[in-house]
Motif scaffolding. Structure first.
Motif, short mmCIF file in Angstrom:
data_model
loop_
_atom_site.label_atom_id
_atom_site.label_comp_id
_atom_site.label_asym_id
_atom_site.label_seq_id
_atom_site.Cartn_x
_atom_site.Cartn_y
_atom_site.Cartn_z
N TRP A 168 5.58 -10.47 -10.80
CA TRP A 168 7.07 -10.55 -11.14
C TRP A 168 7.45 -10.19 -12.45
O TRP A 168 6.64 -10.27 -13.35
CB TRP A 168 7.59 -12.12 -11.06
N PHE A 169 8.54 -9.19 -12.43
CA PHE A 169 9.01 -8.82 -13.70
C PHE A 169 10.45 -9.26 -13.71
O PHE A 169 11.19 -9.68 -12.65
CB PHE A 169 9.18 -7.24 -13.85
N GLU A 178 10.33 -6.71 -18.40
CA GLU A 178 9.20 -7.31 -18.86
C GLU A 178 8.45 -7.85 -17.78
O GLU A 178 9.19 -8.32 -16.83
CB GLU A 178 9.60 -8.05 -19.93
N PHE A 179 7.08 -7.93 -18.01
CA PHE A 179 6.34 -8.55 -16.85
C PHE A 179 6.60 -10.22 -17.25
O PHE A 179 6.54 -10.91 -18.28
CB PHE A 179 4.77 -8.31 -17.49
N THR A 200 -5.57 -5.51 -10.80
CA THR A 200 -5.85 -6.80 -11.13
C THR A 200 -4.64 -7.60 -11.71
O THR A 200 -3.71 -6.66 -11.99
CB THR A 200 -6.79 -7.11 -12.20
N ALA A 201 -4.57 -8.91 -11.62
CA ALA A 201 -3.38 -9.56 -12.04
C ALA A 201 -3.33 -8.89 -13.63
O ALA A 201 -2.11 -8.98 -14.10
CB ALA A 201 -3.47 -11.00 -12.09
N GLN A 202 -4.24 -9.13 -14.59
CA GLN A 202 -4.17 -8.97 -15.97
C GLN A 202 -3.71 -7.17 -16.10
O GLN A 202 -2.95 -6.98 -17.02
CB GLN A 202 -5.64 -8.93 -16.64
N ALA A 203 -4.22 -6.59 -15.18
CA ALA A 203 -3.92 -5.22 -15.44
C ALA A 203 -2.43 -4.91 -15.14
O ALA A 203 -1.79 -4.22 -15.87
CB ALA A 203 -4.75 -4.49 -14.27
N MET A 204 -1.88 -5.58 -14.22
CA MET A 204 -0.38 -5.50 -13.82
C MET A 204 0.12 -5.94 -15.11
O MET A 204 1.29 -5.27 -15.53
CB MET A 204 0.01 -6.21 -12.59
N GLY A 205 -0.13 -7.06 -15.91
CA GLY A 205 0.28 -7.48 -16.84
C GLY A 205 0.34 -6.59 -18.09
O GLY A 205 1.42 -6.70 -18.91
N THR A 238 6.98 1.76 -15.54
CA THR A 238 7.04 2.98 -14.79
C THR A 238 5.80 3.20 -13.88
O THR A 238 6.21 3.97 -12.89
CB THR A 238 7.07 3.91 -15.88
N TYR A 239 4.89 2.32 -14.19
CA TYR A 239 3.53 2.61 -13.24
C TYR A 239 3.42 1.63 -12.23
O TYR A 239 2.39 1.63 -11.56
CB TYR A 239 2.32 2.91 -14.15
N ILE A 240 4.42 0.82 -12.08
CA ILE A 240 4.19 -0.15 -10.82
C ILE A 240 4.34 0.69 -9.52
O ILE A 240 5.51 1.61 -9.40
CB ILE A 240 5.10 -1.21 -10.93
N ASP A 241 3.55 0.46 -8.45
CA ASP A 241 3.70 1.44 -7.20
C ASP A 241 5.08 1.00 -6.48
O ASP A 241 5.60 1.83 -5.92
CB ASP A 241 2.67 0.86 -6.40
N TYR A 242 5.33 -0.23 -6.27
CA TYR A 242 6.45 -0.87 -5.16
C TYR A 242 7.17 -1.92 -5.92
O TYR A 242 6.44 -2.89 -6.53
CB TYR A 242 6.00 -1.38 -4.23
#
Length: 127
Positions: free
Chosen positions: A35-36, A45-46, A102-107, A112-116
């Motif tokens: 979630w952002f 923001e994350f 990974t969860a941390q990587a998403m954070g 801009t680099y989120i897939d969906y």
């Protein structure tokens, strides 16, 4: 994958809300879901993320101890339980998914680099 987000609304400070995110057309098994949020006049923001396969989670410092992200394998749905809400939590909340992350990587990933992305759901916390 298309993401469906639900659960926003108006709540008083100190109250709780639960957001839901479910995919259409595909299971979450190889994704990290998160979630952002975006408040008026601010950047997106994350908030929180969960790796579907391993169940590992990661949170923004601003929500640690108040928000919990978890998954329901049967319903193929990710939830964000938000407790002790504050006026500064007011924002449009967006469900997001990244493949093989990974969860941390998403954070640590810029929006801009989120897939969906799912559609946003508005959370308003009154003081």
């Amino acid at each position: 994958v298309q993401l469906q987000a639900y659960g926003g609304g108006l709540v008083q400070a100190g109250g709780s809300l639960r957001l839901s995110c479910a995919p259409s057309g595909r299971a979450f098994s190889t994704y990290t879901i998160g979630w952002f949020r975006q408040a008026p006049g601010k950047e997106r923001e994350f908030v929180a993320a969960i790796n579907w396969r391993h169940g590992s989670t990661y949170y923004a410092d601003s929500v640690k101890g108040r928000f919990t992200i978890f998954r329901d394998n049967v319903k193929n749905t990710v939830y964000l339980q938000m407790n002790n809400l504050k006026p500064e939590d007011t924002a449009v909340y967006y469900c997001a998914a990244n493949l093989l992350s990974t969860a941390q990587a998403m954070g640590l990933t810029a929006p801009t680099y989120i897939d969906y992305w799912g559609q946003g759901t508005l959370v308003t916390v009154s003081s």
